[in-house]
Design a protein around this motif. Structure first.
Motif, PDB file in Angstrom:
ATOM      1  N   ARG A 117       2.501   6.630  -7.943  1.00 48.67           N
ATOM      2  CA  ARG A 117       1.284   6.491  -8.743  1.00 48.67           C
ATOM      3  C   ARG A 117       0.100   7.170  -8.086  1.00 48.67           C
ATOM      4  O   ARG A 117      -0.843   7.596  -8.756  1.00 48.67           O
ATOM      5  N   TYR A 118       0.134   7.252  -6.761  1.00 47.30           N
ATOM      6  CA  TYR A 118      -0.975   7.831  -6.017  1.00 47.30           C
ATOM      7  C   TYR A 118      -0.484   9.057  -5.249  1.00 47.30           C
ATOM      8  O   TYR A 118       0.683   9.144  -4.876  1.00 47.30           O
ATOM      9  N   PRO A 119      -1.373  10.007  -5.010  1.00 41.01           N
ATOM     10  CA  PRO A 119      -0.963  11.210  -4.273  1.00 41.01           C
ATOM     11  C   PRO A 119      -0.632  10.899  -2.826  1.00 41.01           C
ATOM     12  O   PRO A 119      -0.967   9.827  -2.307  1.00 41.01           O
ATOM     13  N   ALA A 120       0.023  11.824  -2.175  1.00 37.71           N
ATOM     14  CA  ALA A 120       0.339  11.710  -0.745  1.00 37.71           C
ATOM     15  C   ALA A 120       0.201  13.076  -0.111  1.00 37.71           C
ATOM     16  O   ALA A 120       0.446  14.105  -0.748  1.00 37.71           O
ATOM     17  N   LEU A 121      -0.199  13.080   1.145  1.00 34.01           N
ATOM     18  CA  LEU A 121      -0.285  14.314   1.915  1.00 34.01           C
ATOM     19  C   LEU A 121       1.067  14.603   2.562  1.00 34.01           C
ATOM     20  O   LEU A 121       1.814  13.684   2.910  1.00 34.01           O
ATOM     21  N   VAL A 122       1.381  15.876   2.731  1.00 34.39           N
ATOM     22  CA  VAL A 122       2.586  16.258   3.469  1.00 34.39           C
ATOM     23  C   VAL A 122       2.404  15.835   4.927  1.00 34.39           C
ATOM     24  O   VAL A 122       1.333  16.035   5.506  1.00 34.39           O
ATOM     25  N   PRO A 123       3.403  15.204   5.546  1.00 33.07           N
ATOM     26  CA  PRO A 123       3.264  14.750   6.936  1.00 33.07           C
ATOM     27  C   PRO A 123       2.851  15.879   7.873  1.00 33.07           C
ATOM     28  O   PRO A 123       3.355  17.002   7.768  1.00 33.07           O
ATOM     29  N   PRO A 124       1.933  15.600   8.797  1.00 36.42           N
ATOM     30  CA  PRO A 124       1.467  16.638   9.727  1.00 36.42           C
ATOM     31  C   PRO A 124       2.539  17.014  10.742  1.00 36.42           C
ATOM     32  O   PRO A 124       3.390  16.198  11.110  1.00 36.42           O
ATOM     33  N   MET A 125       2.464  18.223  11.239  1.00 36.12           N
ATOM     34  CA  MET A 125       3.405  18.724  12.241  1.00 36.12           C
ATOM     35  C   MET A 125       2.866  18.389  13.632  1.00 36.12           C
ATOM     36  O   MET A 125       2.452  19.262  14.402  1.00 36.12           O
ATOM     37  N   THR A 126       2.882  17.117  13.974  1.00 38.48           N
ATOM     38  CA  THR A 126       2.301  16.676  15.247  1.00 38.48           C
ATOM     39  C   THR A 126       3.088  17.184  16.446  1.00 38.48           C
ATOM     40  O   THR A 126       2.563  17.183  17.566  1.00 38.48           O
ATOM     41  N   TRP A 127       4.313  17.631  16.234  1.00 42.33           N
ATOM     42  CA  TRP A 127       5.114  18.195  17.329  1.00 42.33           C
ATOM     43  C   TRP A 127       4.727  19.659  17.583  1.00 42.33           C
ATOM     44  O   TRP A 127       5.078  20.215  18.601  1.00 42.33           O
ATOM     45  N   GLN A 128       3.986  20.255  16.663  1.00 45.30           N
ATOM     46  CA  GLN A 128       3.593  21.649  16.788  1.00 45.30           C
ATOM     47  C   GLN A 128       2.146  21.786  17.261  1.00 45.30           C
ATOM     48  O   GLN A 128       1.791  22.731  17.963  1.00 45.30           O
TER      49      GLN A 128
ATOM     50  N   GLN B 226       0.837  -1.196   0.000  1.00 39.40           N
ATOM     51  CA  GLN B 226       0.000   0.000   0.000  1.00 39.40           C
ATOM     52  C   GLN B 226       0.868   1.240   0.000  1.00 39.40           C
ATOM     53  O   GLN B 226       1.813   1.340   0.774  1.00 39.40           O
ATOM     54  N   PRO B 227       0.570   2.191  -0.884  1.00 38.85           N
ATOM     55  CA  PRO B 227       1.382   3.411  -0.920  1.00 38.85           C
ATOM     56  C   PRO B 227       1.163   4.234   0.339  1.00 38.85           C
ATOM     57  O   PRO B 227       0.106   4.153   0.970  1.00 38.85           O
ATOM     58  N   PRO B 228       2.152   5.040   0.726  1.00 39.67           N
ATOM     59  CA  PRO B 228       2.005   5.839   1.950  1.00 39.67           C
ATOM     60  C   PRO B 228       1.019   6.975   1.756  1.00 39.67           C
ATOM     61  O   PRO B 228       0.986   7.623   0.703  1.00 39.67           O
ATOM     62  N   LYS B 229       0.223   7.227   2.776  1.00 40.07           N
ATOM     63  CA  LYS B 229      -0.683   8.377   2.715  1.00 40.07           C
ATOM     64  C   LYS B 229       0.071   9.666   2.978  1.00 40.07           C
ATOM     65  O   LYS B 229      -0.261  10.703   2.419  1.00 40.07           O
ATOM     66  N   TYR B 230       1.082   9.599   3.855  1.00 42.31           N
ATOM     67  CA  TYR B 230       1.869  10.782   4.206  1.00 42.31           C
ATOM     68  C   TYR B 230       3.293  10.613   3.709  1.00 42.31           C
ATOM     69  O   TYR B 230       3.979   9.663   4.095  1.00 42.31           O
ATOM     70  N   GLU B 231       3.737  11.532   2.865  1.00 45.90           N
ATOM     71  CA  GLU B 231       5.116  11.493   2.366  1.00 45.90           C
ATOM     72  C   GLU B 231       5.416  12.813   1.675  1.00 45.90           C
ATOM     73  O   GLU B 231       4.656  13.250   0.808  1.00 45.90           O
ATOM     74  N   THR B 232       6.523  13.430   2.033  1.00 43.06           N
ATOM     75  CA  THR B 232       6.930  14.660   1.353  1.00 43.06           C
ATOM     76  C   THR B 232       7.629  14.300   0.053  1.00 43.06           C
ATOM     77  O   THR B 232       8.602  13.548   0.043  1.00 43.06           O
ATOM     78  N   ARG B 233       7.111  14.848  -1.045  1.00 45.24           N
ATOM     79  CA  ARG B 233       7.694  14.646  -2.382  1.00 45.24           C
ATOM     80  C   ARG B 233       7.942  16.029  -2.947  1.00 45.24           C
ATOM     81  O   ARG B 233       6.999  16.746  -3.298  1.00 45.24           O
TER      82      ARG B 233
END
Length: 573
Positions: free
Chosen positions: A376-387, A40-47
């Protein structure tokens, strides 16, 4: 700072085996096996890409010497951004400060020559504002990339301007000028630049490039003092930005190898000792949210150092930069880059291309390969959970209105009392109800500011919409109404586990679960801590004293990699 042996001991045996296997397969050219087994492709990944403006080598190629030229310049950027969006990119690092010259109307420094062919001349519009709007329209983040220490030729427009306004912070080396990292005024000046951009523009990040001692500089101070000098600049910039907009990501592009490893030498070129960049310390101390290390290497100069960055992310985001220009300029085979991409995916890191043009021009077929095999599939930028750890409220009143020509309008309402501009929406679609928003393959639109979107009409397609805030945190999904069931039936009931900042209490049913290991994951899926636990050695609490502050998922992993999500918890001290 942990030693390499301590870092290795900190990993559970499963992680050690995984890293060893991945490193071996990457170095021997057989990592394609790992890619084939990825489920499964990652939902969160900075590209990301570095979009360079110096000399117009990525953009702009057309000079804005007239209104027609300015329009062509804008169209050129739009075509490039379309190509990047279609190629899976979700973050654009746009070179905004070039050599003490800018691509926006600055009150501190003159216009860069790349826009009109004449330094100091306005192109007749604001390129930074235009680029931000166009990136946001495509669901991409835009980070303002500032080249910090080099300020161009001594008599160039940029260097001359800084020498006139702040003569005490400029040093000449050969024919070039540099900001002096050993002068306290340098930190304030860089911070002023960051403040100017942050206060005036709706940027998503400030990206400091060349935030180090210049290559040409003969460092005479002790190395620790040198690192303190650079850190002083980073701290001043970070504090100024966060005071204005805490959601704006602070990042930099350190030298690709942090320092020598136990078994692998950096061959005299590393961030910590050579140019006084304590980049991992900046993550640890909260001065940086993201690192884009310039990992323009291959083989044992890449893979062990990538693991080192992953091990020392401190719960933040690390996005190695790949030297894809070597595909053309040094005749690297495509497999050198694609193996690195697969490897980074396996260890939970994103990827950034240097430079944009080599990606959009499909150097050696890279763009084709990535869009078919990796992104092949979009990804969201990882959330800033430390902020921030508080997700936004869900949208309301989701409706699907059929139109003509096989298209329909999906509409919803923003959460009650929501502040426009700080909330966006993600749209998901699936032929299964309810729509699984954890599956990146269901993402159809990201970070949109509107409350409607045009979608295909299909009787067996279901939709869901979530709210996302400027920190990247996402709400629970508002599911499209279905006659099969109401969305509320499918809302997961996930416990928030008790945590005092040092230990987290495990759920009472823990001892009935098949569990070999308990792992702590970031919301991006990166494992930051693990501990063995079996029915013979049950645990009631887990020591998380070495886990940084933030929001985490607790997961049990059993035989044959069976996984159970135990709940979520927040570390706050």
């Amino acid at each position: 700072m942990l030693s390499q042996s301590e870092k290795y001991a900190y990993l559970c045996p499963m992680q050690r085996r995984l890293l060893i296997i991945l490193l071996y397969t990457a170095l021997t050219g057989t990592l394609r096996v790992a890619a084939q087994t990825e489920q499964q492709p990652p939902k969160y990944e900075t590209r990301a890409v570095w979009l360079t403006t110096i000399g117009g080598i990525d953009w702009p190629r057309t000079k804005a010497t007239s209104p027609t030229g300015a329009e062509r310049q804008r169209q050129e950027l739009c075509r490039m951004l379309d190509r990047l969006q279609q190629g899976g990119v979700n973050t654009v690092l746009l070179q905004t400060r070039v050599r003490a010259t800018t691509i926006y109307p600055s009150s501190l420094e003159p216009w860069d020559v790349c826009l009109t062919g004449t330094a100091g001349r306005s192109p007749g519009y604001d390129p930074l504002l235009f680029a931000i709007d166009e990136c946001h329209r495509r669901g991409m983040e835009l980070h303002a990339w500032l080249v910090t220490m080099p300020i161009g030729k001594w008599n160039g427009a940029g260097c001359r301007a800084v020498r006139n306004s702040h003569p005490g912070i400029v040093r000449k080396i050969g024919q070039d000028g540099f900001l002096d990292p050993e002068r306290t005024g340098t930190a304030d000046y860089v911070a002023q630049l960051c403040e100017e951009i942050t206060s005036r523009y709706d940027i998503d990040g400030i990206h400091l490039d060349y935030i180090r001692y210049p290559d040409e500089w003969r460092i005479t101070v002790p190395r620790q003092q040198g690192r303190d000098n650079i850190t002083r600049i980073v701290r001043a910039a970070s504090q100024r930005v966060k005071a204005l907009k805490p959601w704006v990501k602070m990042s930099c592009s350190p030298v690709g190898k942090y320092r020598d490893l136990t078994r692998y030498s950096s061959r005299g070129w590393n961030a910590y000792d050579k140019v006084c960049q304590d980049a991992q310390g900046w993550l640890r101390d909260g001065l940086m949210d993201v690192l884009f290390p310039m990992m323009y290497f291959r083989g044992d100069q890449f893979y062990p150092f990538a693991i080192d960055w992953a091990e020392n992310s401190y719960g933040r985001t690390v996005v190695p930069g790949l030297g894809i220009y070597f595909l053309e300029e040094a005749r690297w085979p495509l497999t050198d880059i694609t193996r690195e991409l697969h490897f980074l995916r396996q260890i939970g890191l994103g990827h950034c291309y240097y430079r944009s043009q080599f990606y959009t021009d499909n150097a050696k077929g890279l763009y084709t390969y990535v869009t078919r095999e990796i992104d092949r599939y979009p990804a969201l930028v990882p959330p800033m959970t430390w902020q921030s750890t508080t997700p936004p409220p869900s949208p309301q009143s989701l409706t699907l209105n059929n139109g003509s020509s096989g298209m329909a309008t999906l509409e919803w309402s923003a959460p009650t009392g929501a502040s426009s501009g700080n909330l966006m929406f993600n749209v998901y679609a699936s032929r299964q109800y309810p729509v699984d928003i954890d599956d990146a393959r269901n993402l159809v639109a990201t970070r949109i500011h509107k409350t409607s979107v045009t979608v295909p009409t299909s009787p067996d397609m279901y939709y869901a919409v979530t709210t996302t805030d400027r920190y990247g945190l996402e709400s629970r999904a508002l599911q499209q109404y279905s006659e099969h069931s109401t969305p509320q039936q499918f809302e997961p009931s996930t416990p928030l586990l008790r945590c005092d900042g040092r230990t987290v209490r495990l759920p009472s049913h823990m001892n009935t679960i098949d569990c070999d290991f308990i792992v702590v994951e970031t919301l991006q899926g990166t494992i930051v801590h693990s501990q063995r636990s079996t029915l013979h050695t049950p645990l009631s609490t887990l020591d998380i004293s070495r886990v940084p502050e933030g929001f985490y998922c607790l997961r049990a992993i059993g035989k044959k990699n069976r996984q159970h999500r135990l709940g979520f918890f927040m570390v706050k001290r």
